[in-house]
Design an enzyme around this catalytic site. Structure first.
Site, PDB file in Angstrom:
ATOM      1  N   SER A 174       0.844  -1.193   0.000  1.00  0.00           N
ATOM      2  CA  SER A 174       0.000   0.000   0.000  1.00  0.00           C
ATOM      3  C   SER A 174       0.879   1.243   0.000  1.00  0.00           C
ATOM      4  CB  SER A 174      -0.891   0.021   1.247  1.00  0.00           C
ATOM      5  OG  SER A 174      -1.415   1.326   1.402  1.00  0.00           O
ATOM      6  N   HIS A 203      -1.290  -1.343  -4.204  1.00  0.00           N
ATOM      7  CA  HIS A 203      -2.545  -1.047  -3.497  1.00  0.00           C
ATOM      8  C   HIS A 203      -2.657   0.462  -3.312  1.00  0.00           C
ATOM      9  CE1 HIS A 203      -5.936  -2.227  -0.947  1.00  0.00           C
ATOM     10  NE2 HIS A 203      -5.554  -1.283  -0.092  1.00  0.00           N
ATOM     11  N   ASP A 219      -4.873   3.429  -1.831  1.00  0.00           N
ATOM     12  CA  ASP A 219      -5.913   3.708  -0.828  1.00  0.00           C
ATOM     13  C   ASP A 219      -6.507   5.099  -1.006  1.00  0.00           C
ATOM     14  OD1 ASP A 219      -6.048   1.392   0.920  1.00  0.00           O
ATOM     15  OD2 ASP A 219      -3.984   1.867   1.492  1.00  0.00           O
ATOM     16  N   MET A 258      -9.047   7.763   0.251  1.00  0.00           N
ATOM     17  CA  MET A 258      -9.863   8.135   1.424  1.00  0.00           C
ATOM     18  C   MET A 258     -10.410   9.533   1.199  1.00  0.00           C
ATOM     19  SD  MET A 258      -7.537   6.752   4.542  1.00  0.00           S
ATOM     20  CE  MET A 258      -6.649   5.192   4.446  1.00  0.00           C
ATOM     21  N   HIS A 318      -8.516   0.878  -3.770  1.00  0.00           N
ATOM     22  CA  HIS A 318      -9.388   0.608  -2.615  1.00  0.00           C
ATOM     23  C   HIS A 318     -10.098   1.915  -2.278  1.00  0.00           C
ATOM     24  CE1 HIS A 318      -9.530  -0.462   1.976  1.00  0.00           C
ATOM     25  NE2 HIS A 318     -10.730  -0.400   1.438  1.00  0.00           N
ATOM     26  N   MET A 322     -12.219   4.038  -0.224  1.00  0.00           N
ATOM     27  CA  MET A 322     -12.846   4.281   1.083  1.00  0.00           C
ATOM     28  C   MET A 322     -13.546   5.625   0.995  1.00  0.00           C
ATOM     29  SD  MET A 322      -9.679   2.827   3.310  1.00  0.00           S
ATOM     30  CE  MET A 322      -8.558   3.005   1.930  1.00  0.00           C
ATOM     31  N   MET A 340     -11.346  -6.158   5.471  1.00  0.00           N
ATOM     32  CA  MET A 340     -10.546  -5.228   6.275  1.00  0.00           C
ATOM     33  C   MET A 340     -10.195  -5.903   7.597  1.00  0.00           C
ATOM     34  SD  MET A 340      -9.981  -2.538   4.525  1.00  0.00           S
ATOM     35  CE  MET A 340      -9.012  -1.793   5.844  1.00  0.00           C
ATOM     36  N   GLY A 399      -8.844   3.644   7.445  1.00  0.00           N
ATOM     37  CA  GLY A 399      -8.569   5.065   7.698  1.00  0.00           C
ATOM     38  C   GLY A 399      -7.096   5.366   7.872  1.00  0.00           C
ATOM     39  N   PHE A 400      -6.339   4.433   8.419  1.00  0.00           N
ATOM     40  CA  PHE A 400      -4.940   4.747   8.740  1.00  0.00           C
ATOM     41  C   PHE A 400      -4.054   3.522   8.543  1.00  0.00           C
ATOM     42  CE2 PHE A 400      -7.758   7.417  11.179  1.00  0.00           C
ATOM     43  CZ  PHE A 400      -7.277   8.680  10.868  1.00  0.00           C
ATOM     44  N   GLY A 438      -0.610   1.396   9.714  1.00  0.00           N
ATOM     45  CA  GLY A 438       0.105   1.164  10.969  1.00  0.00           C
ATOM     46  C   GLY A 438      -0.758   0.757  12.152  1.00  0.00           C
ATOM     47  N   ASP A 452      -6.417  -6.650   4.451  1.00  0.00           N
ATOM     48  CA  ASP A 452      -5.833  -5.308   4.452  1.00  0.00           C
ATOM     49  C   ASP A 452      -5.845  -4.734   5.860  1.00  0.00           C
ATOM     50  OD1 ASP A 452      -5.025  -2.752   3.856  1.00  0.00           O
ATOM     51  OD2 ASP A 452      -6.783  -2.229   2.656  1.00  0.00           O
ATOM     52  N   GLY A 453      -4.625  -4.542   6.401  1.00  0.00           N
ATOM     53  CA  GLY A 453      -4.489  -3.858   7.677  1.00  0.00           C
ATOM     54  C   GLY A 453      -3.722  -4.664   8.694  1.00  0.00           C
ATOM     55  N   GLY A 454      -2.584  -4.120   9.114  1.00  0.00           N
ATOM     56  CA  GLY A 454      -1.813  -4.741  10.190  1.00  0.00           C
ATOM     57  C   GLY A 454      -1.114  -6.029   9.797  1.00  0.00           C
ATOM     58  N   GLY A 468       1.304  -2.125   4.098  1.00  0.00           N
ATOM     59  CA  GLY A 468       1.770  -0.745   3.993  1.00  0.00           C
ATOM     60  C   GLY A 468       3.057  -0.558   4.761  1.00  0.00           C
ATOM     61  N   SER A 469       2.928  -0.430   6.095  1.00  0.00           N
ATOM     62  CA  SER A 469       4.130  -0.169   6.899  1.00  0.00           C
ATOM     63  C   SER A 469       5.139  -1.305   6.839  1.00  0.00           C
ATOM     64  CB  SER A 469       3.767   0.156   8.351  1.00  0.00           C
ATOM     65  OG  SER A 469       2.447  -0.093   8.634  1.00  0.00           O
TER      66      SER A 469
HETATM   67  C1  DX5 Z   1      -6.180   1.257   5.865  1.00  0.00           C
HETATM   68  C2  DX5 Z   1      -5.757   1.038   4.417  1.00  0.00           C
HETATM   69  C3  DX5 Z   1      -4.642   0.067   4.335  1.00  0.00           C
HETATM   70  C4  DX5 Z   1      -3.360   0.533   4.980  1.00  0.00           C
HETATM   71  C5  DX5 Z   1      -2.560  -0.664   5.379  1.00  0.00           C
HETATM   72  O1  DX5 Z   1      -7.369   1.952   5.889  1.00  0.00           O
HETATM   73  O2  DX5 Z   1      -6.828   0.528   3.659  1.00  0.00           O
HETATM   74  O3  DX5 Z   1      -4.410  -0.337   2.994  1.00  0.00           O
HETATM   75  O4  DX5 Z   1      -2.593   1.336   4.151  1.00  0.00           O
HETATM   76  O5  DX5 Z   1      -1.446  -0.232   6.109  1.00  0.00           O
HETATM   77  P1  DX5 Z   1      -0.722  -1.217   7.145  1.00  0.00           P
HETATM   78  O6  DX5 Z   1      -0.240  -2.386   6.365  1.00  0.00           O
HETATM   79  O7  DX5 Z   1       0.364  -0.377   7.706  1.00  0.00           O
HETATM   80  O8  DX5 Z   1      -1.756  -1.610   8.178  1.00  0.00           O
HETATM   81 ZN    ZN Z   2      -6.456  -0.460   1.645  1.00  0.00          ZN
END
Ligand code: DX5
Ligand code: ZN
Length: 225
Positions: free
Chosen positions: A10, A33, A35, A37, A66, A68, A137, A142-143, A145, A175-177, A197-198
């Site tokens: 991401s 990916h 994102d 928002m 994606h 959102m 999800m 939204g964020f 990390g 997606d996420g964490g 992402g991170s």
């Molecule tokens: C969160 C996004 C994710 C996010 C994942 O709302 O949809 O795609 O960037 O980031 P990490 O992998 O750091 O959780």
């Molecule tokens: Zn995403």
């Protein structure tokens, strides 16, 4: 037979001032990916159509958008025009999921519906036969990390079961964490597209980070249950 695994970094966690070279760092991945928002569906604002066009010009990987956003009925077509290869819109944001899936298919793109952590998988039962991918999800959107929500693995198993009952095999994206630490857990539960992402952009060697996540994901996929 193990599922095919796709890794989708991401770019939300990339350095936006150096996006071209950040994209050049992730060519060993399978998807980018992207994102989107809108500051309304989620409490954060990222990038949109112009940045998508720039990303498309700078990478040869398929772009996994994606969305959102609160108004996918108005915006999906614009993201297709801008070159999105995969479009995920949120189930919670539209009363017309079937119509949007048909529109994405008419345009020759990959149709996916995203589910927030609190949305049950059975919400997709009426349209599961038509989906190319489901985005589960594993954090509240939204964020970047955030911490992976552990109950997501139960949800993934439930989704896999529902797909089996329907005799369909859409890609299941998480997606996420996610990281090399927990990728095997989610692929074991049925996921086969891993967003990170991170875990990718926070690493100094992005290719090594992608390889680590892929290795972990393949271990889980070989033990799918
Ligand atoms: C969160 C996004 C994710 C996010 C994942 O709302 O949809 O795609 O960037 O980031 P990490 O992998 O750091 O959780
Ligand atoms: Zn995403």
């Amino acid at each position: 037979m193990p599922n095919e695994i796709k890794i989708a970094p991401s770019i939300l966690s990339a350095d936006f001032a150096r996006l071209g070279s950040e994209l050049a760092d992730i060519t060993s991945a399978d998807l980018v990916h992207f994102d989107v928002m809108d500051g309304h569906f989620v409490p954060n604002l990222t990038f949109g159509l112009d940045v998508l066009r720039a990303v498309k010009a700078a990478t040869s990987l398929p772009v996994d958008a994606h969305l959102m956003i609160s108004n996918p009925d108005e915006m999906v077509e614009k993201y297709l025009d801008a070159g999105a290869d995969i479009v995920s819109f949120h189930y919670e944001a539209t009363a017309h999921a079937h119509r949007l899936v048909s529109l994405i298919h008419e345009r020759g793109a990959v149709a996916s519906v995203a589910l927030n952590p609190a949305t049950p998988v059975y919400a997709l039962e009426p349209i599961i036969d038509d989906l190319d991918m489901v985005l589960v999800m594993t954090v509240n959107p939204g964020f970047a990390g955030q911490r992976f929500i552990e109950s997501s693995t139960r949800k993934l198993r439930r989704l896999r079961r529902m797909c089996d009952e329907h005799g369909v095999n859409p890609m299941i994206e998480v997606d996420g964490g996610l990281s090399a630490q927990n990728a095997s857990e989610v692929t074991r539960a049925g996921a086969n597209v891993i967003v990170a992402g991170s875990a990718v952009f926070g690493a100094s060697d992005r290719a090594a980070a992608i390889a680590d996540i892929r290795r972990s994901a393949l271990v889980g996929a070989s033990k799918t249950c």
